[in-house]
Design a protein around this motif. Structure first.
Motif, short mmCIF file in Angstrom:
data_model
loop_
_atom_site.label_atom_id
_atom_site.label_comp_id
_atom_site.label_asym_id
_atom_site.label_seq_id
_atom_site.Cartn_x
_atom_site.Cartn_y
_atom_site.Cartn_z
N LEU A 131 1.06 -0.61 -0.14
CA LEU A 131 -0.33 0.38 -0.03
C LEU A 131 1.12 1.42 0.00
CD1 LEU A 131 -3.09 0.64 2.10
CD2 LEU A 131 -1.52 2.43 2.53
N VAL A 132 0.48 2.41 -0.54
CA VAL A 132 1.21 3.84 -0.42
C VAL A 132 0.03 4.56 0.01
CG1 VAL A 132 1.79 5.42 -2.50
CG2 VAL A 132 2.49 2.50 -3.06
N PRO B 117 -3.11 -0.84 -3.90
CA PRO B 117 -3.81 0.63 -3.20
C PRO B 117 -3.16 1.53 -3.06
CG PRO B 117 -3.83 -0.83 -1.41
CD PRO B 117 -3.39 -1.07 -2.89
N VAL B 118 -3.96 3.25 -3.24
CA VAL B 118 -3.11 3.97 -3.08
C VAL B 118 -3.80 5.11 -1.71
CG1 VAL B 118 -2.07 6.51 -3.93
CG2 VAL B 118 -1.40 4.09 -4.85
N ALA C 290 -9.92 11.96 -11.92
CA ALA C 290 -8.78 11.03 -12.75
C ALA C 290 -8.36 10.66 -11.02
CB ALA C 290 -8.24 12.51 -13.23
N LEU C 291 -8.12 10.97 -9.77
CA LEU C 291 -7.90 10.25 -9.07
C LEU C 291 -8.48 9.05 -8.93
CD1 LEU C 291 -8.12 12.78 -6.03
CD2 LEU C 291 -6.18 12.43 -7.06
N VAL D 42 -6.50 5.81 -6.48
CA VAL D 42 -6.74 6.10 -5.41
C VAL D 42 -8.00 6.23 -4.72
CG1 VAL D 42 -6.83 8.69 -3.68
CG2 VAL D 42 -5.33 8.69 -5.79
N THR D 43 -7.65 5.07 -3.55
CA THR D 43 -8.51 4.29 -2.97
C THR D 43 -9.74 5.17 -1.71
OG1 THR D 43 -7.01 3.55 -1.80
CG2 THR D 43 -8.29 2.41 -3.53
#
Lengths: 126, 246
Positions: free
Chosen positions: A47-48, A76-77, A94-95, A100-101
């Motif tokens: 994960l980030v 997942p970010v 866009a995210l 981007v979760t």
């Protein structure tokens, strides 16, 4: 779970690292987008956690680069940023497309809330 | 003709002052985050010793972070950099969020928070972030001017219907000088003074100023209100005409 923490503020980063380690996670910490790509390649994070406001390249530049690699499509970010969510809402689609979760506004997010969001994820199977 | 350069300079000075205040407020966030998160971490690492002290530090630093954001929104609005677009907002959920946000600071001040929805309401026309920021700011003001002699106080976060719309506000018992608080804010706004009344803290005046500015930007007015023998600060919001599925 192994987390890649991209956080330009070293004081805050040390606090987050301690809180996340206390919750049973291991952390790789970097301050910049370039270093984040290299670290992701070496450490294979599950994960980030990403601040959008970075020096040199922005969080968006990191996301574009990160998602361009086939191996990293499903990682997942979680955005954990000082940018107010109202400003980010313009880029919601866009995210989402960039995987981007979760979006968390850092000044209003406690350690407990951050850990709780991260604990919702399970490690990526390799 | 001669007034134009001075007027132009005044506008420029105002914008410059606002930008400086915004920069200061933005810079304050980092040290406040250090304080809040370090205090939270200290509680986790050592929950028994000094837990209450760190809890208090965290509560006040988190509160300060929310107030800084409210003030930034107020400054933006007063400088006309941001206009608030109204949208349907579920009022019960909005008030619940405000009550939740205010709970830590209320606990620190021996105050109970009560959520009172006198009726069943749907959505009102408001700006969701602006409404939350304004009501949070008012909650902070009221928690400061609340009756100091009482051992236990109650802060009510309430909505009730009137002919003019849904009156939404926060209310307390006791003789708090709210009219003065609003007057102080308006005077501060008009003549550029920070806080002309010595019986109120500077932060109270700023909180009212912010709420006043936000409600102005939502085409409504902040006023002193009464609800069930309590006195408070409130604004009237219009119900949304959007159909809702029940």
């Amino acid at each position: 779970m192994h987390i890649l923490l991209i956080e330009p503020d070293t004081v805050l980063a040390q606090i987050y690292i301690q809180a996340l380690e206390n919750a049973g996670h291991s952390i790789s910490f970097v301050r910049e987008a370039d270093a984040a790509i290299h670290t992701a390649d070496r450490k294979k994070p599950d994960l980030v956690v990403l601040e959008m406001q970075l020096t040199c390249h922005s969080g968006t530049a990191f996301l574009q680069e990160f998602r361009s690699y086939a191996d990293w499509q499903d990682i997942p970010v979680v955005l954990h940023t000082v940018i107010p969510l109202a400003k980010l809402s313009r880029f919601k689609d866009a995210l989402q497309e960039m995987g981007v979760t979760h979006q968390l506004y850092k000044p209003h997010t406690t350690l407990r809330q951050l850990v709780s969001v991260i604990n919702q994820y399970t490690p990526v199977s390799t | 003709m001669k007034q134009a350069p001075n007027g132009g300079r005044q506008v420029a000075d105002h914008i410059s002052d606002t930008q400086m205040l915004c920069s200061i407020a933005e810079q304050l966030k980092a040290p406040l985050m250090y304080l809040a998160r370090q205090a939270e971490l200290a509680q986790q690492l050592n929950p028994v010793e000094s837990g209450a002290t760190f809890k208090s530090m965290q509560t006040h630093a988190d509160m300060a972070l929310r107030l800084v954001d409210s003030y930034l929104l107020g400054l933006d609005l007063s400088n006309r950099q941001v206009s608030l677009e109204l949208e349907p907002v579920p009022i019960a959920a909005a008030l619940y969020d405000v009550a939740h946000d205010l709970t830590p600071i209320a606990k620190q001040r021996n105050t109970d928070i009560e959520l009172v929805l006198a009726g069943k309401y749907g959505q009102v026309m408001a700006h969701p972030i602006g409404l939350r920021a304004a009501l949070y700011g008012l909650g902070f003001v009221l928690s400061e001017v609340i009756h100091p002699e009482k051992i236990r106080n109650t802060l009510r976060v309430a909505a009730h219907r009137t002919k003019g719309g849904i009156v939404t506000g926060l209310y307390i018992d006791g003789p708090a000088d709210l009219q003065t608080s609003i007057a102080a804010s308006k005077i501060s706004q008009n003549i550029g003074m920070r806080q002309p009344f010595t019986n109120l803290t500077a932060s109270s005046g700023a909180g009212v100023f912010v709420a006043n500015t936000i409600f102005d930007a939502m085409d409504t007015k902040l006023r002193v209100g009464r609800f069930k023998n309590q006195q408070g600060l409130a604004a009237t919001l219009q119900p949304s005409k959007q159909l809702q599925l029940v």
